[in-house]
Design a protein around this motif. Structure first.
Motif, PDB file in Angstrom:
ATOM      1  N   CYS A 125      -7.792   2.124  -4.292  1.00 40.99           N
ATOM      2  CA  CYS A 125      -7.812   3.137  -3.228  1.00 40.99           C
ATOM      3  C   CYS A 125      -6.528   3.124  -2.396  1.00 40.99           C
ATOM      4  N   ASP A 126      -5.798   2.015  -2.404  1.00 40.37           N
ATOM      5  CA  ASP A 126      -4.546   1.914  -1.653  1.00 40.37           C
ATOM      6  C   ASP A 126      -3.308   2.167  -2.515  1.00 40.37           C
ATOM      7  N   ASN A 175       1.362   5.779  -1.000  1.00 41.39           N
ATOM      8  CA  ASN A 175       0.690   7.057  -1.239  1.00 41.39           C
ATOM      9  C   ASN A 175       1.116   7.640  -2.590  1.00 41.39           C
ATOM     10  N   LYS A 189       0.876  -1.167   0.000  1.00 34.51           N
ATOM     11  CA  LYS A 189       0.000   0.000   0.000  1.00 34.51           C
ATOM     12  C   LYS A 189       0.916   1.221   0.000  1.00 34.51           C
TER      13      LYS A 189
END
Length: 68
Positions: free
Chosen positions: A38-39, A8, A6
């Motif tokens: 979404c991750d 950003n 995961k």
């Protein structure tokens, strides 16, 4: 082995920033980002256990990363 992280890293410009570093550190690996997830998933195909190296590299260059 397949490793999933995961992150950003949520844009193509950020992917372009990390691409040369990932390619240099992991020349025998296949990897890709799923920016639609979404991750902001980073998937790695590699023979070695690279979890700590990937997390460290991304954090050093200013991104968040955790193994899933």
């Amino acid at each position: 082995m397949v490793f999933v992280f995961k992150t950003n890293i949520d844009s193509v410009s950020k992917v372009k920033k990390v691409t040369p570093k990932l390619n240099r550190l992991f020349p025998n690996s296949k990897w890709n980002f799923d920016l639609e997830d979404c991750d902001n998933i980073l998937r790695f195909e590699c023979k070695d256990d690279i979890i700590e190296k990937v997390i460290f590299l991304l954090k050093v260059i200013g991104f968040e990363c955790e193994a899933l």
